[in-house]
Design an enzyme around this catalytic site. Structure first.
Site, PDB file in Angstrom:
ATOM      1  N   TYR A  82      55.914  76.690  42.245  1.00  0.00           N
ATOM      2  CA  TYR A  82      54.843  75.908  42.849  1.00  0.00           C
ATOM      3  C   TYR A  82      55.410  74.779  43.707  1.00  0.00           C
ATOM      4  O   TYR A  82      56.627  74.592  43.776  1.00  0.00           O
ATOM      5  CB  TYR A  82      53.925  75.345  41.770  1.00  0.00           C
ATOM      6  N   ASP A  84      55.590  70.836  44.157  1.00  0.00           N
ATOM      7  CA  ASP A  84      55.401  69.553  43.480  1.00  0.00           C
ATOM      8  C   ASP A  84      55.829  68.456  44.444  1.00  0.00           C
ATOM      9  O   ASP A  84      57.026  68.321  44.732  1.00  0.00           O
ATOM     10  CB  ASP A  84      56.214  69.508  42.189  1.00  0.00           C
ATOM     11  N   THR A  92      60.673  77.297  33.970  1.00  0.00           N
ATOM     12  CA  THR A  92      60.980  78.491  33.183  1.00  0.00           C
ATOM     13  C   THR A  92      59.816  78.830  32.261  1.00  0.00           C
ATOM     14  O   THR A  92      58.994  77.973  31.945  1.00  0.00           O
ATOM     15  CB  THR A  92      62.222  78.283  32.292  1.00  0.00           C
TER      16      THR A  92
END
Length: 489
Positions: A82, A84, A92
């Site tokens: 993603y 950030d 993980t």
């Protein structure tokens, strides 16, 4: 009695696109997520996210961003990819021991490298994307490599602060990834052990991007809050050495188990742990004495030997598992070699491997430490593209040892850990991805064509395992079949 240490890591990667005049790191990170050949785009549900909740009982703003909700993908190993802030980030899956967690941390490098190849195909001619597994852009900005450990809610948070602080300060001697120079206003130094140490300014606190604390108080369990606490550690470097990542996670999880079992006889409190964090990182000779609160002193290595002695006895008394015993053997060898000559660990630790490379280059080119080519080499060590990364080049030469084979890493990208809820998440991604519409660490939301969406809660990280749901998944030809078999809400 200590509870199983479910472990995970979160790594923010550095990113750049050379020769792109309007380069924007957020947009570039979005390209990584949207072009990943392995990721399933799924909206991340923020309903259960609460990064502003403090383990000391306070609560601040949510701290979550829209980027993290929309620019999100799940991988078939149960991991998350993603955006950030201004970085592509890989988290993980939940893992049951340090070896499994180190393997899936390495999978993150492979996933990023594969995304780099995919993004390169859509860039304009002359533009080149690079992704780095490091923690500093060399311009005074640091980004995180966080560790997560499940501990019992019954463990007083003050005990974590008391017994863990000195361990985290001194473990840098075998967890740092090395850096040329100093940052954030610290004393000038040619080379230091850690990429992150200069940026820590508090002993305990909630922040993760400003006034960073040695002990982070974020209280966001991603599970049943009455039973579990997720200890969120932000004082660690992103490490490329597989053995180093394994040691970092293995020693820390073993220490936390010993704290839960009240097996540590002393807290080894430092007089000024923040200042000692900087001092340990700047001491590549490992000879400086740290001031203890009881007026004594000891080097970081001497304190690590004390932890090793206590945890060895604890492991023997509790009949620790094979992974913990292997961690202890490798930890002892690393401490022995650091004591004899730190460069003897250059085949296992990033900071000494990098220092060896730098020293050889300086000698050959007659360069001072301030020369920009050394900072370029420093950065190149962390490039996840195996054709460009210095780390990969030295692994190929056999100068840096590995813990895993390429085949093991590639296989783990497509297979989740079997002993945690990541197994259920990963198999749903692989087999029922078309029905997944939203996710979080503790739930999945399905659209099976009915009037309402179906949410599957996963509040216990130790459920959803292969043993518990493997047969159900095998027998379900569709998401609707699976949910009916589960008896979901």
């Amino acid at each position: 009695m200590s509870i199983p240490k479910v472990i995970g890591t979160e790594t923010e990667f550095g990113i750049t696109i050379r020769h792109q005049a309007d380069f924007n790191p957020v947009l570039a990170s979005g390209l990584v997520v949207s072009n990943s050949p392995d990721g399933l785009r799924v909206r991340w549900s923020l309903a259960e996210e609460s990064p502003g909740r403090d383990a000391r009982g306070h609560a601040f703003g949510s701290g979550v961003t829209l980027d993290a909700e929309i620019l999100n993908a799940l991988l078939p190993n149960g991991a998350r990819l993603y955006v950030d802030h201004a970085h592509p980030e890989y988290s993980t899956p939940e893992c049951l021991d340090a070896r499994e967690a180190a393997l899936h941390d390495k999978v993150g490098e492979l996933a990023m490298a594969r995304a780099v190849t995919a993004v390169q195909r859509v860039l304009q001619p002359g533009e080149t994307i690079s992704i780095y597994k490091n923690n500093s852009d060399g311009k005074g900005n640091s980004y995180g490599a966080h560790e997560n450990y499940m501990v019992s809610r019954s463990l007083p948070f003050n005990d974590i602060v008391r017994y863990l602080t000195t361990f985290l300060v001194t473990r840098q001697v075998f967890t740092g990834s090395g850096k040329v120079g100093a940052e954030n206003g610290r004393n000038e130094v040619d080379f230091q052990i850690s990429q992150r140490a200069d940026f820590f300014e508090e002993r305990v606190g909630l922040e993760t991007t400003l006034r960073r604390p040695i002990i982070n108080t974020r209280d966001e369990p991603h599970g049943d809050p009455k039973r579990f606490r997720r200890l969120h550690l932000i004082i660690g470097d992103a490490t490329r050495s597989e053995i180093q990542t394994y040691l970092k996670l293995g020693t820390t999880s073993l220490l936390l188990a010993a704290i839960e079992d009240e097996a540590l006889p002393d807290d080894l409190e430092l007089l000024d742990p923040v200042a000692e964090t900087w001092q340990v990182s700047h001491d590549i000779g490992l000879g400086n004495a740290l001031q203890l609160a009881d007026a004594g002193s000891a080097t970081a290595l001497e304190l690590q030997w004390q932890y090793f002695d206590w945890l060895s006895k604890y492991a023997e008394a509790t009949e620790a598992d094979d992974v913990s015993r292997d961690v202890l053997v490798r930890w002892e060898h690393v401490l022995q070699d650091l004591e004899a000559d730190p460069m003897r660990t250059a085949d296992r630790l990033d900071w000494t491997a990098k220092l060896r490379i730098m020293q050889a280059y300086r000698d050959r080119e007659h360069l001072g430490w301030s020369h920009p080519r050394l900072r370029a080499l420093d950065l190149q060590y962390h490039d996840v593209d195996p054709k460009r990364g210095l780390y990969d080049r030295f692994v190929e030469r056999g100068s840096i040892r590995r813990l895993f084979t390429d085949t093991e890493v590639a296989d783990a990208l497509h297979h989740p850990p079997e002993g945690t809820r990541a197994y259920f998440r990963g198999r749903c991604v692989s087999e029922h991805g078309e029905a997944l519409v939203a996710a979080n660490w503790d739930s999945l939301v399905f659209d099976t064509g009915e009037a309402t969406l179906k949410r599957v809660p996963m509040m216990d990280p130790l459920r959803g395992t292969a043993k518990r749901v493997g047969a159900l998944l095998d027998a379900s030809s569709s998401a609707a079949d699976l949910l009916e078999a589960l008896g979901g809400d």
